[in-house]
Design a protein around this motif. Structure first.
Motif, PDB file in Angstrom:
ATOM      1  N   ALA A   1       0.830  -1.206   0.000  1.00 55.06           N
ATOM      2  CA  ALA A   1       0.000   0.000   0.000  1.00 55.06           C
ATOM      3  C   ALA A   1       0.864   1.256   0.000  1.00 55.06           C
ATOM      4  N   GLU A   2       1.971   1.227   0.697  1.00 54.57           N
ATOM      5  CA  GLU A   2       2.877   2.371   0.725  1.00 54.57           C
ATOM      6  C   GLU A   2       3.466   2.631  -0.666  1.00 54.57           C
ATOM      7  N   VAL A   3       3.781   1.571  -1.395  1.00 47.42           N
ATOM      8  CA  VAL A   3       4.285   1.724  -2.767  1.00 47.42           C
ATOM      9  C   VAL A   3       3.222   2.393  -3.635  1.00 47.42           C
ATOM     10  N   VAL A   4       1.985   1.937  -3.530  1.00 53.79           N
ATOM     11  CA  VAL A   4       0.899   2.526  -4.311  1.00 53.79           C
ATOM     12  C   VAL A   4       0.746   3.998  -3.956  1.00 53.79           C
ATOM     13  N   GLU A   5       0.680   4.322  -2.688  1.00 54.05           N
ATOM     14  CA  GLU A   5       0.522   5.709  -2.246  1.00 54.05           C
ATOM     15  C   GLU A   5       1.654   6.596  -2.770  1.00 54.05           C
ATOM     16  N   ARG A   6       2.853   6.087  -2.750  1.00 58.19           N
ATOM     17  CA  ARG A   6       4.022   6.867  -3.169  1.00 58.19           C
ATOM     18  C   ARG A   6       4.030   7.098  -4.684  1.00 58.19           C
ATOM     19  N   MET A   7       3.667   6.088  -5.442  1.00 57.13           N
ATOM     20  CA  MET A   7       3.806   6.143  -6.897  1.00 57.13           C
ATOM     21  C   MET A   7       2.548   6.610  -7.636  1.00 57.13           C
ATOM     22  N   LEU A   8       1.419   6.547  -6.979  1.00 61.87           N
ATOM     23  CA  LEU A   8       0.142   6.825  -7.648  1.00 61.87           C
ATOM     24  C   LEU A   8       0.013   8.246  -8.203  1.00 61.87           C
ATOM     25  N   PRO A   9       0.394   9.289  -7.490  1.00 57.45           N
ATOM     26  CA  PRO A   9       0.193  10.639  -8.052  1.00 57.45           C
ATOM     27  C   PRO A   9       0.847  10.838  -9.426  1.00 57.45           C
ATOM     28  N   GLN A  10       2.056  10.382  -9.602  1.00 54.50           N
ATOM     29  CA  GLN A  10       2.739  10.529 -10.896  1.00 54.50           C
ATOM     30  C   GLN A  10       2.062   9.672 -11.962  1.00 54.50           C
ATOM     31  N   HIS A  11       1.649   8.478 -11.589  1.00 56.64           N
ATOM     32  CA  HIS A  11       0.957   7.594 -12.537  1.00 56.64           C
ATOM     33  C   HIS A  11      -0.345   8.238 -13.026  1.00 56.64           C
ATOM     34  N   VAL A  12      -1.103   8.809 -12.121  1.00 52.99           N
ATOM     35  CA  VAL A  12      -2.359   9.470 -12.490  1.00 52.99           C
ATOM     36  C   VAL A  12      -2.078  10.652 -13.405  1.00 52.99           C
ATOM     37  N   LEU A  13      -1.100  11.462 -13.056  1.00 50.81           N
ATOM     38  CA  LEU A  13      -0.743  12.629 -13.866  1.00 50.81           C
ATOM     39  C   LEU A  13      -0.371  12.224 -15.298  1.00 50.81           C
ATOM     40  N   LEU A  14       0.489  11.218 -15.420  1.00 50.75           N
ATOM     41  CA  LEU A  14       0.918  10.761 -16.750  1.00 50.75           C
ATOM     42  C   LEU A  14      -0.235  10.171 -17.554  1.00 50.75           C
ATOM     43  N   THR A  15      -1.070   9.391 -16.886  1.00 53.37           N
ATOM     44  CA  THR A  15      -2.175   8.739 -17.594  1.00 53.37           C
ATOM     45  C   THR A  15      -3.190   9.754 -18.088  1.00 53.37           C
ATOM     46  N   ARG A  16      -3.553  10.697 -17.248  1.00 57.20           N
ATOM     47  CA  ARG A  16      -4.545  11.699 -17.655  1.00 57.20           C
ATOM     48  C   ARG A  16      -4.059  12.554 -18.821  1.00 57.20           C
ATOM     49  N   ALA A  17      -2.738  12.639 -19.001  1.00 59.30           N
ATOM     50  CA  ALA A  17      -2.166  13.418 -20.104  1.00 59.30           C
ATOM     51  C   ALA A  17      -2.072  12.625 -21.408  1.00 59.30           C
ATOM     52  N   GLU A  18      -2.350  11.336 -21.363  1.00 60.43           N
ATOM     53  CA  GLU A  18      -2.243  10.498 -22.564  1.00 60.43           C
ATOM     54  C   GLU A  18      -3.340  10.838 -23.574  1.00 60.43           C
ATOM     55  N   PRO A  19      -2.993  10.787 -24.867  1.00 62.10           N
ATOM     56  CA  PRO A  19      -4.021  10.971 -25.891  1.00 62.10           C
ATOM     57  C   PRO A  19      -5.104   9.896 -25.749  1.00 62.10           C
ATOM     58  N   GLY A  20      -6.350  10.317 -25.798  1.00 59.74           N
ATOM     59  CA  GLY A  20      -7.455   9.363 -25.732  1.00 59.74           C
ATOM     60  C   GLY A  20      -7.951   9.042 -24.346  1.00 59.74           C
ATOM     61  N   CYS A  21      -7.286   9.516 -23.296  1.00 58.51           N
ATOM     62  CA  CYS A  21      -7.766   9.266 -21.933  1.00 58.51           C
ATOM     63  C   CYS A  21      -8.934  10.203 -21.649  1.00 58.51           C
ATOM     64  N   LEU A  22     -10.091   9.623 -21.391  1.00 56.16           N
ATOM     65  CA  LEU A  22     -11.292  10.397 -21.086  1.00 56.16           C
ATOM     66  C   LEU A  22     -11.515  10.539 -19.594  1.00 56.16           C
ATOM     67  N   HIS A  23     -11.113   9.523 -18.848  1.00 55.63           N
ATOM     68  CA  HIS A  23     -11.318   9.510 -17.393  1.00 55.63           C
ATOM     69  C   HIS A  23     -10.344   8.514 -16.782  1.00 55.63           C
ATOM     70  N   PHE A  24      -9.737   8.897 -15.668  1.00 53.95           N
ATOM     71  CA  PHE A  24      -8.833   7.982 -14.972  1.00 53.95           C
ATOM     72  C   PHE A  24      -8.880   8.318 -13.497  1.00 53.95           C
ATOM     73  N   GLU A  25      -9.349   7.374 -12.694  1.00 51.12           N
ATOM     74  CA  GLU A  25      -9.497   7.598 -11.253  1.00 51.12           C
ATOM     75  C   GLU A  25      -9.081   6.341 -10.495  1.00 51.12           C
ATOM     76  N   VAL A  26      -8.223   6.532  -9.507  1.00 52.22           N
ATOM     77  CA  VAL A  26      -7.808   5.446  -8.625  1.00 52.22           C
ATOM     78  C   VAL A  26      -7.981   5.977  -7.205  1.00 52.22           C
ATOM     79  N   THR A  27      -8.921   5.383  -6.454  1.00 59.44           N
ATOM     80  CA  THR A  27      -9.303   5.912  -5.151  1.00 59.44           C
ATOM     81  C   THR A  27      -9.224   4.826  -4.093  1.00 59.44           C
TER      82      THR A  27
END
Length: 95
Positions: A18-44
């Protein structure tokens, strides 16, 4: 091509995962939302549990597959490779 949707859970087996997910998730979300064709991306995270709800929408199969390829080779993909994922994907053509 039609929209592709992924829904499901990322399920950690321990607080260290869980600590790995918490640490790495913000950058992953940022990169994914910037991808062409991404309409929605949420990890909660579900409260203080070891489970995250995941919802993704891409405008077509090519965009979804490009995302999957990028993630597989990313720091996020490497770090969470052994964490359990229970996902359902709709909108893909048969392989």
């Amino acid at each position: 091509m039609s929209e592709v949707t992924l829904t499901g859970e990322l399920v950690c087996a321990s607080s260290s995962e869980a600590e790995v997910v918490e640490r790495m998730l913000p950058q992953h979300v940022l990169l994914t939302r910037a991808e062409p064709g991404c309409l929605h991306f949420e990890v909660t995270r579900r409260g203080s549990s070891l489970v995250w709800d995941v919802t993704e929408r891409f405008d077509n199969e090519d965009a979804f597959r490009a995302h999957q390829e990028r993630v597989a080779e990313s720091a996020w993909g490497v770090e969470i490779a052994l964490i359990r994922r229970d996902y359902t994907v709709t909108g893909l053509t048969a392989e």
